[in-house]
Write a protein that holds these residues in place. Structure first.
Motif, PDB file in Angstrom:
ATOM      1  N   ALA A 130      -2.316  -3.287 -11.536  1.00 60.38           N
ATOM      2  CA  ALA A 130      -3.492  -3.465 -11.075  1.00 60.38           C
ATOM      3  C   ALA A 130      -3.928  -3.021  -9.810  1.00 60.38           C
ATOM      4  CB  ALA A 130      -3.283  -5.139 -10.816  1.00 60.38           C
ATOM      5  N   ARG A 131      -3.237  -2.174  -9.051  1.00 59.97           N
ATOM      6  CA  ARG A 131      -3.754  -1.605  -7.977  1.00 59.97           C
ATOM      7  C   ARG A 131      -3.743   0.159  -8.193  1.00 59.97           C
ATOM      8  NH1 ARG A 131      -1.344  -4.205  -2.851  1.00 59.97           N
ATOM      9  NH2 ARG A 131      -2.559  -2.617  -1.776  1.00 59.97           N
ATOM     10  N   THR A 132      -3.656   0.663  -9.497  1.00 53.75           N
ATOM     11  CA  THR A 132      -3.842   2.038  -9.810  1.00 53.75           C
ATOM     12  C   THR A 132      -4.937   2.218 -10.879  1.00 53.75           C
ATOM     13  OG1 THR A 132      -2.000   1.682 -11.461  1.00 53.75           O
ATOM     14  CG2 THR A 132      -1.527   2.862  -9.108  1.00 53.75           C
ATOM     15  N   SER A 133      -5.575   3.285 -10.894  1.00 57.71           N
ATOM     16  CA  SER A 133      -6.616   3.543 -11.822  1.00 57.71           C
ATOM     17  C   SER A 133      -6.584   5.069 -12.259  1.00 57.71           C
ATOM     18  CB  SER A 133      -7.880   3.522 -11.150  1.00 57.71           C
ATOM     19  OG  SER A 133      -9.023   3.790 -12.005  1.00 57.71           O
ATOM     20  N   PRO A 134      -6.165   5.338 -13.518  1.00 56.71           N
ATOM     21  CA  PRO A 134      -6.105   4.395 -14.611  1.00 56.71           C
ATOM     22  C   PRO A 134      -4.569   3.635 -14.276  1.00 56.71           C
ATOM     23  CG  PRO A 134      -5.575   6.726 -15.331  1.00 56.71           C
ATOM     24  CD  PRO A 134      -6.152   6.839 -14.071  1.00 56.71           C
ATOM     25  N   ALA A 135      -4.593   2.619 -14.971  1.00 55.84           N
ATOM     26  CA  ALA A 135      -3.466   1.827 -14.754  1.00 55.84           C
ATOM     27  C   ALA A 135      -2.032   2.559 -14.833  1.00 55.84           C
ATOM     28  CB  ALA A 135      -3.281   0.507 -15.593  1.00 55.84           C
ATOM     29  N   LEU A 136      -1.185   2.677 -13.914  1.00 51.64           N
ATOM     30  CA  LEU A 136       0.337   3.311 -13.932  1.00 51.64           C
ATOM     31  C   LEU A 136       1.152   2.317 -14.484  1.00 51.64           C
ATOM     32  CD1 LEU A 136       1.602   5.894 -13.464  1.00 51.64           C
ATOM     33  CD2 LEU A 136       2.010   5.016 -11.029  1.00 51.64           C
ATOM     34  N   ASN A 137       1.826   2.579 -15.630  1.00 46.28           N
ATOM     35  CA  ASN A 137       2.928   2.012 -16.002  1.00 46.28           C
ATOM     36  C   ASN A 137       4.215   2.225 -15.802  1.00 46.28           C
ATOM     37  OD1 ASN A 137       4.195   0.146 -17.934  1.00 46.28           O
ATOM     38  ND2 ASN A 137       4.208   1.517 -19.674  1.00 46.28           N
ATOM     39  N   VAL A 138       4.790   1.757 -14.806  1.00 45.86           N
ATOM     40  CA  VAL A 138       6.209   1.695 -14.171  1.00 45.86           C
ATOM     41  C   VAL A 138       7.295   0.527 -14.862  1.00 45.86           C
ATOM     42  CG1 VAL A 138       5.276   2.945 -12.116  1.00 45.86           C
ATOM     43  CG2 VAL A 138       6.105   0.403 -12.122  1.00 45.86           C
ATOM     44  N   GLN A 139       8.313   1.029 -14.875  1.00 53.87           N
ATOM     45  CA  GLN A 139       9.562   0.282 -15.059  1.00 53.87           C
ATOM     46  C   GLN A 139      10.568  -0.193 -13.906  1.00 53.87           C
ATOM     47  OE1 GLN A 139      11.201   2.243 -18.513  1.00 53.87           O
ATOM     48  NE2 GLN A 139       9.982   1.089 -20.116  1.00 53.87           N
ATOM     49  N   ALA A 140      10.795  -1.221 -13.651  1.00 53.00           N
ATOM     50  CA  ALA A 140      11.703  -1.406 -12.350  1.00 53.00           C
ATOM     51  C   ALA A 140      12.755  -2.428 -12.996  1.00 53.00           C
ATOM     52  CB  ALA A 140      10.915  -2.278 -11.280  1.00 53.00           C
ATOM     53  N   GLU A 141      14.051  -1.889 -12.468  1.00 54.59           N
ATOM     54  CA  GLU A 141      15.225  -2.652 -12.644  1.00 54.59           C
ATOM     55  C   GLU A 141      16.069  -2.556 -11.190  1.00 54.59           C
ATOM     56  OE1 GLU A 141      18.222  -0.744 -15.269  1.00 54.59           O
ATOM     57  OE2 GLU A 141      17.574   1.345 -14.553  1.00 54.59           O
ATOM     58  N   ALA A 142      17.077  -3.952 -11.324  1.00 49.32           N
ATOM     59  CA  ALA A 142      18.000  -4.338 -10.103  1.00 49.32           C
ATOM     60  C   ALA A 142      18.966  -3.383 -10.336  1.00 49.32           C
ATOM     61  CB  ALA A 142      18.030  -5.418  -9.832  1.00 49.32           C
ATOM     62  N   VAL A 143      19.448  -2.705  -9.266  1.00 53.12           N
ATOM     63  CA  VAL A 143      20.845  -1.949  -9.414  1.00 53.12           C
ATOM     64  C   VAL A 143      21.566  -2.169  -8.317  1.00 53.12           C
ATOM     65  CG1 VAL A 143      21.538   0.409  -9.303  1.00 53.12           C
ATOM     66  CG2 VAL A 143      19.708   0.068 -10.749  1.00 53.12           C
ATOM     67  N   GLU A 144      23.088  -2.257  -8.476  1.00 54.82           N
ATOM     68  CA  GLU A 144      23.893  -2.525  -7.557  1.00 54.82           C
ATOM     69  C   GLU A 144      24.502  -1.072  -7.034  1.00 54.82           C
ATOM     70  OE1 GLU A 144      24.852  -5.310  -6.128  1.00 54.82           O
ATOM     71  OE2 GLU A 144      23.368  -6.434  -7.178  1.00 54.82           O
ATOM     72  N   ARG A 198       0.847  -1.363   0.053  1.00 54.15           N
ATOM     73  CA  ARG A 198      -0.069  -0.082  -0.028  1.00 54.15           C
ATOM     74  C   ARG A 198       0.714   1.369  -0.118  1.00 54.15           C
ATOM     75  NH1 ARG A 198      -1.322   3.491   3.782  1.00 54.15           N
ATOM     76  NH2 ARG A 198      -0.296   2.276   5.392  1.00 54.15           N
ATOM     77  N   GLU A 199       1.978   1.352   0.911  1.00 46.48           N
ATOM     78  CA  GLU A 199       2.696   2.520   0.831  1.00 46.48           C
ATOM     79  C   GLU A 199       3.537   2.645  -0.524  1.00 46.48           C
ATOM     80  OE1 GLU A 199       5.227   2.855   4.293  1.00 46.48           O
ATOM     81  OE2 GLU A 199       3.825   1.941   5.708  1.00 46.48           O
ATOM     82  N   LEU A 200       4.075   1.324  -0.761  1.00 44.51           N
ATOM     83  CA  LEU A 200       4.793   1.616  -2.250  1.00 44.51           C
ATOM     84  C   LEU A 200       3.725   2.158  -3.306  1.00 44.51           C
ATOM     85  CD1 LEU A 200       7.051   1.130  -3.916  1.00 44.51           C
ATOM     86  CD2 LEU A 200       6.250  -1.197  -4.402  1.00 44.51           C
ATOM     87  N   ILE A 201       2.775   1.516  -3.376  1.00 43.43           N
ATOM     88  CA  ILE A 201       1.664   2.241  -4.457  1.00 43.43           C
ATOM     89  C   ILE A 201       1.328   3.558  -4.309  1.00 43.43           C
ATOM     90  CG2 ILE A 201      -0.662   2.029  -5.375  1.00 43.43           C
ATOM     91  CD1 ILE A 201       1.162  -0.165  -6.132  1.00 43.43           C
ATOM     92  N   GLU A 202       1.211   4.073  -3.046  1.00 41.67           N
ATOM     93  CA  GLU A 202       0.837   5.518  -2.550  1.00 41.67           C
ATOM     94  C   GLU A 202       2.073   6.456  -3.017  1.00 41.67           C
ATOM     95  OE1 GLU A 202      -0.647   5.814   1.124  1.00 41.67           O
ATOM     96  OE2 GLU A 202      -2.630   4.851   0.730  1.00 41.67           O
ATOM     97  N   LEU A 221      12.867 -10.343  -6.488  1.00 41.83           N
ATOM     98  CA  LEU A 221      12.265 -10.656  -7.964  1.00 41.83           C
ATOM     99  C   LEU A 221      11.480  -9.436  -8.497  1.00 41.83           C
ATOM    100  CD1 LEU A 221      11.565 -14.484  -7.680  1.00 41.83           C
ATOM    101  CD2 LEU A 221      13.336 -13.531  -8.666  1.00 41.83           C
ATOM    102  N   LEU A 222      11.682  -8.813  -9.220  1.00 44.64           N
ATOM    103  CA  LEU A 222      10.980  -7.490  -9.407  1.00 44.64           C
ATOM    104  C   LEU A 222      10.218  -7.763 -10.859  1.00 44.64           C
ATOM    105  CD1 LEU A 222      14.103  -5.118  -9.624  1.00 44.64           C
ATOM    106  CD2 LEU A 222      12.286  -5.319  -7.764  1.00 44.64           C
ATOM    107  N   GLU A 223      10.155  -8.974 -11.510  1.00 43.10           N
ATOM    108  CA  GLU A 223       9.202  -9.121 -12.804  1.00 43.10           C
ATOM    109  C   GLU A 223       7.791  -8.911 -12.525  1.00 43.10           C
ATOM    110  OE1 GLU A 223      11.574 -11.239 -11.505  1.00 43.10           O
ATOM    111  OE2 GLU A 223      12.979 -11.475 -12.982  1.00 43.10           O
ATOM    112  N   GLY A 224       7.389  -9.104 -11.479  1.00 43.78           N
ATOM    113  CA  GLY A 224       5.981  -8.781 -11.117  1.00 43.78           C
ATOM    114  C   GLY A 224       5.466  -7.660 -10.757  1.00 43.78           C
ATOM    115  N   LEU A 225       6.559  -6.731 -10.383  1.00 45.13           N
ATOM    116  CA  LEU A 225       5.980  -5.498  -9.636  1.00 45.13           C
ATOM    117  C   LEU A 225       5.449  -4.577 -10.749  1.00 45.13           C
ATOM    118  CD1 LEU A 225       8.255  -3.340  -7.455  1.00 45.13           C
ATOM    119  CD2 LEU A 225       7.305  -2.268  -9.252  1.00 45.13           C
ATOM    120  N   ALA A 226       5.664  -4.524 -11.870  1.00 51.03           N
ATOM    121  CA  ALA A 226       4.872  -3.376 -12.796  1.00 51.03           C
ATOM    122  C   ALA A 226       3.315  -3.844 -12.836  1.00 51.03           C
ATOM    123  CB  ALA A 226       5.640  -3.492 -14.264  1.00 51.03           C
TER     124      ALA A 226
END
Length: 553
Positions: free
Chosen positions: A71-85, A25-29, A61-66
């Motif tokens: 699914a939890r925003t309206s209209p659907a928010l299209n984000v891109q996530a990548e792992a960084v060292e 919830r906090e991440l989505i907000e 595992l970030l594959e399912g984050l986007a």
């Protein structure tokens, strides 16, 4: 991949610790909050002080984050996530686009990101008027065409209707409006909106144009404007008003005129007025501020005369799609389309919607600096019109040229001449940036001025540069300046290079550029001629090349 983290949080950068697993919830907000501002990046697994502490095991595992975010925003928010060292741990960089409108969580939470007074960011709730304001800035709704709650036809002032009709005649507006009765006029200018029961209710445009002052105070409390005169930090005039817009323009113009002295310039048989501020530019700037301001938020339109400039500012930043880099060329995108259209039909503002051109013309034709929008922020548009002394001889030349051709100089030509007065020498590439067009358009402008005898071209086509013509420098009594800017002839350039080599033994292309004040291409062409004529000998290749006199090997 290894990545250096941003040094701190900002309007577009958010850090979130993930040591105890950040709740979804906090991440989505937090993502919604960024999207409803300017977009940006959320760094998951980073503390508020920018220390990377890594991702929780369930977030690696970030594959399912986007998909989860969509699914939890309206209209659907299209984000891109990548792992960084970062500093030996894995964090996630989540890129968030700026929402084209507004976005909420599926629980109906609307948040936006803003900067506090100390410059640090925070997420706050988006209030209804802020949501409406954002929608209007994207052109999704036209608040100026909406009925005003609680308003009735009794809130419209017959005297202001008469002022409107007089304004159509005074400013050369759409004369068809003069033939309409009150009800038809209301419909033509969207001063009222028809309700389902057939009754008519004033719109925001109606109240702003022909509303009673008492009604405006009550029903449109955000409407306010001020005229201020500051002389060396001392306030000579400072009054706030809430008049309807046409009365407001009359009042502002009347109070401004005593502070706007004129001198006269004799051009042939004609006397040309030279005011401190061009009244056409003044009227357009003030009208634009009143028409395009954000009427959802509080804050006055300020018209302020300072020691060195007239400053016009209004609440609400530039609408989406309009930037300082395309202000001169973008299609008009009014925040309040109904109000803007009514003012155009009345004739108060430029009918084409290119009012910015009129403001630029009002400055540049007197040889003054260009209008300055650089103080504009996301919260307000700020326009500075410098009140530098006019260049009377430049004004004379412009008037004479326009009378000879029976046409106004195009705005791009005025910008080119103003830039040449400032920089002395100009390339098409540099002008393209000033006029916010492509290089081909800039070349056309410069070549047209060359044909008109106002500009001279120097050098080959590829490295061509331009200066004001000898006739212009002669007209303003500065022949020496022309000689300095026009530079030397090709033969003189050759003699300068050969003399340099005699004294120093050799020369490089960069030294030719500096010695003769040539572009890289012009220097190359000069050296090529000297080598072909066997006056110089080339040694080395490419950037290591240098040139000597024959026999000096």
């Amino acid at each position: 991949m290894t990545q250096r983290l941003p040094p701190r949080e900002s309007l577009t950068v958010e850090f979130k610790s993930d040591l105890k697993k950040l709740p979804d919830r906090e991440l989505i907000e937090a993502l919604v909050c960024l999207a409803n501002a300017e977009g940006g990046e959320l760094w998951l697994g980073v503390e508020d002080d920018s220390t990377p502490t890594g991702l929780h095991a369930e977030h690696r595992l970030l594959e399912g984050l986007a998909g989860m975010v969509a699914a939890r925003t309206s209209p659907a928010l299209n984000v891109q996530a990548e792992a960084v060292e970062a500093a030996g741990v894995t964090v996630a960089r989540i890129r968030v686009p700026k929402a084209q409108g507004e976005v909420a969580t599926t629980n109906g939470v609307y948040l936006r990101r803003r900067l506090k007074h100390d410059g640090t960011p925070e997420c706050v709730a988006m209030l209804p008027h802020e949501r409406a304001s954002r929608a209007s800035s994207f052109g999704l709704i036209d608040v100026s065409a909406q009925p005003v709650a609680g308003a009735t036809l009794a809130d419209l002032d017959p005297l202001e209707r008469e002022r409107l009709r007089q304004a159509v005649q005074q400013y050369g507006g759409d004369r068809v409006l003069l033939e309409l009765d009150d009800e038809a006029l209301d419909g033509a200018l969207l001063l009222t909106a028809r309700q389902p029961d057939g009754s008519r209710v004033p719109t925001l445009t109606g109240l702003l144009l022909v509303g009673r002052e008492t009604s405006l105070r009550q029903l449109v409390p955000t409407h306010e404007f001020a005229f201020q005169v500051l002389a060396q930090q001392a306030v000579r005039f400072n009054e706030f008003r809430r008049f309807p817009l046409l009365k407001a323009l009359d009042w502002l113009e009347t109070n401004f005129r005593p502070y706007n002295p004129e001198e006269e310039l004799q051009v042939g048989l004609f006397r040309v007025p030279v005011p401190k501020v061009d009244m056409g530019a003044f009227r357009e700037a003030v009208a634009n501020a009143l028409v395009h301001r954000d009427y959802h938020g509080r804050g006055a339109v300020h018209v302020r005369l300072e020691d060195d400039a007239l400053v016009v500012s209004n609440p609400g930043g530039l609408v989406d799609g309009v930037t300082l880099a395309n202000l001169l060329v973008t299609e008009p995108r009014p925040r309040n389309p109904a109000l803007a259209d009514a003012m155009k039909r009345i004739g108060v503002v430029e009918r084409s919607g290119r009012g910015v051109d009129k403001i630029f013309r009002g400055m540049l034709k007197f040889g003054r600096p260009a209008p300055d929008y650089s103080y504009t922020t996301a919260q307000s548009v700020v326009l500075r019109l410098p009140t530098d002394e006019a260049d009377l001889e430049f004004r004379r030349l412009v008037v004479e040229h326009e009378r000879t051709t029976n046409a106004e100089l195009p705005i791009d030509s005025l910008i080119a001449l103003a830039t040449l007065r400032e920089l002395k020498r100009l390339s098409a590439d540099a002008l393209a940036e000033r006029i916010q067009r492509d290089v081909t358009s800039a070349k056309r402008t410069l070549e047209a001025l060359t044909e008109a005898g106002m500009v001279e071209a120097h050098g080959a086509t590829r490295g061509r540069s331009y200066t004001l013509s000898a006739s212009l420098y002669q007209a303003v009594g500065n022949k020496a300046a022309y000689t300095r800017q026009a530079g030397f002839s090709p033969i003189q350039h050759e003699q300068m290079v050969l003399s340099y080599v005699q004294q120093h033994g050799q020369i490089k292309r960069a030294e030719v550029m500096d010695l003769c004040r040539l572009t890289e291409d012009q220097a190359w062409q000069l050296i090529k001629r000297l080598v072909s004529a066997e006056k110089l000998v080339k040694h080395g290749e490419r950037r290591w090349s240098f040139y000597t006199l024959p026999g000096d090997d």
